[in-house]
Design a protein around this motif. Structure first.
Motif, PDB file in Angstrom:
ATOM      1  N   LEU A  50       0.801  -1.216   0.000  1.00  0.00           N
ATOM      2  CA  LEU A  50       0.000   0.000   0.000  1.00  0.00           C
ATOM      3  C   LEU A  50       0.836   1.269   0.000  1.00  0.00           C
ATOM      4  CD1 LEU A  50      -2.738  -1.176   2.503  1.00  0.00           C
ATOM      5  CD2 LEU A  50      -2.864  -1.134   0.005  1.00  0.00           C
ATOM      6  N   GLY A  51       2.144   1.154   0.228  1.00  0.00           N
ATOM      7  CA  GLY A  51       3.016   2.313   0.135  1.00  0.00           C
ATOM      8  C   GLY A  51       3.509   2.808   1.480  1.00  0.00           C
ATOM      9  N   PRO A  52       4.279   3.895   1.471  1.00  0.00           N
ATOM     10  CA  PRO A  52       4.838   4.457   2.707  1.00  0.00           C
ATOM     11  C   PRO A  52       3.879   5.437   3.375  1.00  0.00           C
ATOM     12  CG  PRO A  52       5.678   5.686   0.848  1.00  0.00           C
ATOM     13  CD  PRO A  52       4.768   4.609   0.271  1.00  0.00           C
ATOM     14  N   THR A  53       4.065   5.631   4.666  1.00  0.00           N
ATOM     15  CA  THR A  53       3.354   6.688   5.378  1.00  0.00           C
ATOM     16  C   THR A  53       4.225   7.943   5.367  1.00  0.00           C
ATOM     17  OG1 THR A  53       4.301   6.273   7.563  1.00  0.00           O
ATOM     18  CG2 THR A  53       2.425   4.904   6.909  1.00  0.00           C
ATOM     19  N   ASP A  54       3.737   8.988   6.014  1.00  0.00           N
ATOM     20  CA  ASP A  54       4.509  10.228   6.110  1.00  0.00           C
ATOM     21  C   ASP A  54       5.577  10.162   7.195  1.00  0.00           C
ATOM     22  OD1 ASP A  54       3.049  11.481   4.098  1.00  0.00           O
ATOM     23  OD2 ASP A  54       1.527  12.206   5.492  1.00  0.00           O
ATOM     24  N   ALA A  55       5.526   9.146   8.032  1.00  0.00           N
ATOM     25  CA  ALA A  55       6.455   9.060   9.161  1.00  0.00           C
ATOM     26  C   ALA A  55       7.840   8.619   8.694  1.00  0.00           C
ATOM     27  CB  ALA A  55       5.915   8.087  10.201  1.00  0.00           C
ATOM     28  N   VAL A  56       8.872   9.327   9.172  1.00  0.00           N
ATOM     29  CA  VAL A  56      10.262   8.971   8.901  1.00  0.00           C
ATOM     30  C   VAL A  56      11.019   9.020  10.222  1.00  0.00           C
ATOM     31  CG1 VAL A  56      12.355   9.494   7.601  1.00  0.00           C
ATOM     32  CG2 VAL A  56      10.117   9.981   6.589  1.00  0.00           C
ATOM     33  N   PHE A  57      11.785   7.965  10.507  1.00  0.00           N
ATOM     34  CA  PHE A  57      12.478   7.872  11.786  1.00  0.00           C
ATOM     35  C   PHE A  57      13.979   7.709  11.586  1.00  0.00           C
ATOM     36  CE2 PHE A  57       8.144   6.416  12.480  1.00  0.00           C
ATOM     37  CZ  PHE A  57       7.776   7.232  13.546  1.00  0.00           C
ATOM     38  N   ASP A  58      14.722   8.032  12.631  1.00  0.00           N
ATOM     39  CA  ASP A  58      16.184   7.980  12.615  1.00  0.00           C
ATOM     40  C   ASP A  58      16.634   6.519  12.725  1.00  0.00           C
ATOM     41  OD1 ASP A  58      18.941   7.920  13.738  1.00  0.00           O
ATOM     42  OD2 ASP A  58      18.728  10.111  13.736  1.00  0.00           O
ATOM     43  N   VAL A  59      17.299   6.017  11.711  1.00  0.00           N
ATOM     44  CA  VAL A  59      17.691   4.609  11.688  1.00  0.00           C
ATOM     45  C   VAL A  59      18.703   4.302  12.781  1.00  0.00           C
ATOM     46  CG1 VAL A  59      18.746   2.779  10.299  1.00  0.00           C
ATOM     47  CG2 VAL A  59      17.185   4.406   9.219  1.00  0.00           C
ATOM     48  N   ASP A  60      19.629   5.216  13.040  1.00  0.00           N
ATOM     49  CA  ASP A  60      20.623   4.980  14.093  1.00  0.00           C
ATOM     50  C   ASP A  60      19.944   4.860  15.456  1.00  0.00           C
ATOM     51  OD1 ASP A  60      22.774   4.992  12.329  1.00  0.00           O
ATOM     52  OD2 ASP A  60      23.094   7.152  12.536  1.00  0.00           O
ATOM     53  N   LEU A  61      18.937   5.712  15.721  1.00  0.00           N
ATOM     54  CA  LEU A  61      18.222   5.629  16.995  1.00  0.00           C
ATOM     55  C   LEU A  61      17.380   4.360  17.074  1.00  0.00           C
ATOM     56  CD1 LEU A  61      17.086   9.334  17.550  1.00  0.00           C
ATOM     57  CD2 LEU A  61      18.974   8.100  18.662  1.00  0.00           C
ATOM     58  N   LEU A  62      16.828   3.920  15.944  1.00  0.00           N
ATOM     59  CA  LEU A  62      16.090   2.663  15.919  1.00  0.00           C
ATOM     60  C   LEU A  62      16.999   1.494  16.282  1.00  0.00           C
ATOM     61  CD1 LEU A  62      13.997   3.163  12.658  1.00  0.00           C
ATOM     62  CD2 LEU A  62      13.061   2.976  14.974  1.00  0.00           C
ATOM     63  N   ARG A  63      18.190   1.490  15.723  1.00  0.00           N
ATOM     64  CA  ARG A  63      19.132   0.392  15.998  1.00  0.00           C
ATOM     65  C   ARG A  63      19.642   0.454  17.430  1.00  0.00           C
ATOM     66  NH1 ARG A  63      22.151   0.680  10.064  1.00  0.00           N
ATOM     67  NH2 ARG A  63      20.471  -0.438   8.957  1.00  0.00           N
ATOM     68  N   GLN A  64      19.838   1.658  17.941  1.00  0.00           N
ATOM     69  CA  GLN A  64      20.231   1.806  19.344  1.00  0.00           C
ATOM     70  C   GLN A  64      19.138   1.276  20.262  1.00  0.00           C
ATOM     71  OE1 GLN A  64      21.555   5.773  20.512  1.00  0.00           O
ATOM     72  NE2 GLN A  64      20.758   5.463  22.577  1.00  0.00           N
ATOM     73  N   ALA A  65      17.882   1.618  19.954  1.00  0.00           N
ATOM     74  CA  ALA A  65      16.757   1.131  20.757  1.00  0.00           C
ATOM     75  C   ALA A  65      16.658  -0.384  20.697  1.00  0.00           C
ATOM     76  CB  ALA A  65      15.460   1.776  20.275  1.00  0.00           C
ATOM     77  N   TYR A  66      16.894  -0.949  19.522  1.00  0.00           N
ATOM     78  CA  TYR A  66      16.852  -2.404  19.377  1.00  0.00           C
ATOM     79  C   TYR A  66      17.900  -3.062  20.272  1.00  0.00           C
ATOM     80  CZ  TYR A  66      17.496  -7.008  17.266  1.00  0.00           C
ATOM     81  OH  TYR A  66      17.633  -8.354  17.063  1.00  0.00           O
TER      82      TYR A  66
END
Length: 244
Positions: A50-66
């Motif tokens: 269905l495609g992307p949403t308008d939300a964009v997140f920081d990949v480095d912070l995502l990996r840190q959180a993981y």
């Protein structure tokens, strides 16, 4: 395939609702529709991505959180009709006895009865509430009603059987392999890049996931609560599938 914008309005009545009688009434209605096969919104093969949403997140912070989550909790390997699913549940229902496992139980019992509604998952697990994932949860909820939010880990050389979910799913890749794909009923493979974008798939259609690469595919997967399919259980019984 060209990305096309896809957003949904927030439905306040469905997110964070704590009304037991109303929830039980809706579950009963869903199970009644399941038995008759009524109330099914039509979906089509071409609508899987269905495609992307308008939300964009920081990949480095995502990996840190993981990494922070992995240090605090151990992923749980759950069985789904012969498939082993590795996941961490980040949200739970208000009355959950074990918040860290609440979102990992299959939505449907073996007899096809619905155990819960996605909209009941209204809380971020307290042990993980200080991570970046809590910010992601709040931000995505501004675009669509979010049910369960889970870290789904697909190891290398892993493939799931064809199955269908009861809702659409929003995927946010944290770590991935270029050889990891979702495959819809049209047979086309869709790779979700780790670029911080949230992409929505209509996983109510039959699909599979495979990782033909050499590293884990880690996605943050969010159920879109207001897309719940009323007679999903009837389809499951006919297709001998399950909902994850």
């Amino acid at each position: 395939m060209t990305d096309r914008e896809y957003t949904r309005p927030v439905s306040g009545a469905m997110v964070g609702q704590d009304n037991s009688a109303r929830r039980e009434g809706k579950r009963a209605l869903v199970n009644q529709l399941s038995a008759t096969g009524e109330g099914h919104p039509r979906t089509h093969v071409g609508d899987f991505y269905l495609g992307p949403t308008d939300a964009v997140f920081d990949v480095d912070l995502l990996r840190q959180a993981y990494e922070e989550v992995m240090q605090r909790v151990r992923p749980i390997i759950a069985d789904r009709a012969g498939d082993s699913v590795t996941a961490v549940s980040l949200t739970h229902r208000r009355d959950a006895t074990d918040p860290l496992t609440d979102g990992l139980q299959s939505q449907f019992a073996p007899d096809g009865a619905m155990r819960y509604l996605e909209s009941e998952f209204c809380c971020v697990n307290e042990a993980l509430a200080d991570t970046y994932f809590a910010i992601v949860w709040q931000s995505v909820r501004a675009l669509m009603p979010v049910g369960r939010m889970r870290l789904m880990i697909v190891p290398p050389r892993k493939v799931y059987r064809m199955h269908a979910d009861a809702t659409q799913r929003a995927h946010l890749a944290i770590r991935t392999d270029p050889e990891a794909f979702l495959v819809g009923p049209d047979g086309d493979g869709y790779h979700v890049p780790a670029d911080g974008r949230v992409r929505v798939f209509d996983t109510r259609l039959r699909h599979t996931v495979f990782n033909a690469g050499t590293v884990d595919r880690v996605h943050l997967v969010m159920s879109v609560a207001d897309t719940e399919r009323p007679h999903h259980t009837a389809l499951l019984r006919r297709a001998e599938g399950d909902s994850r």
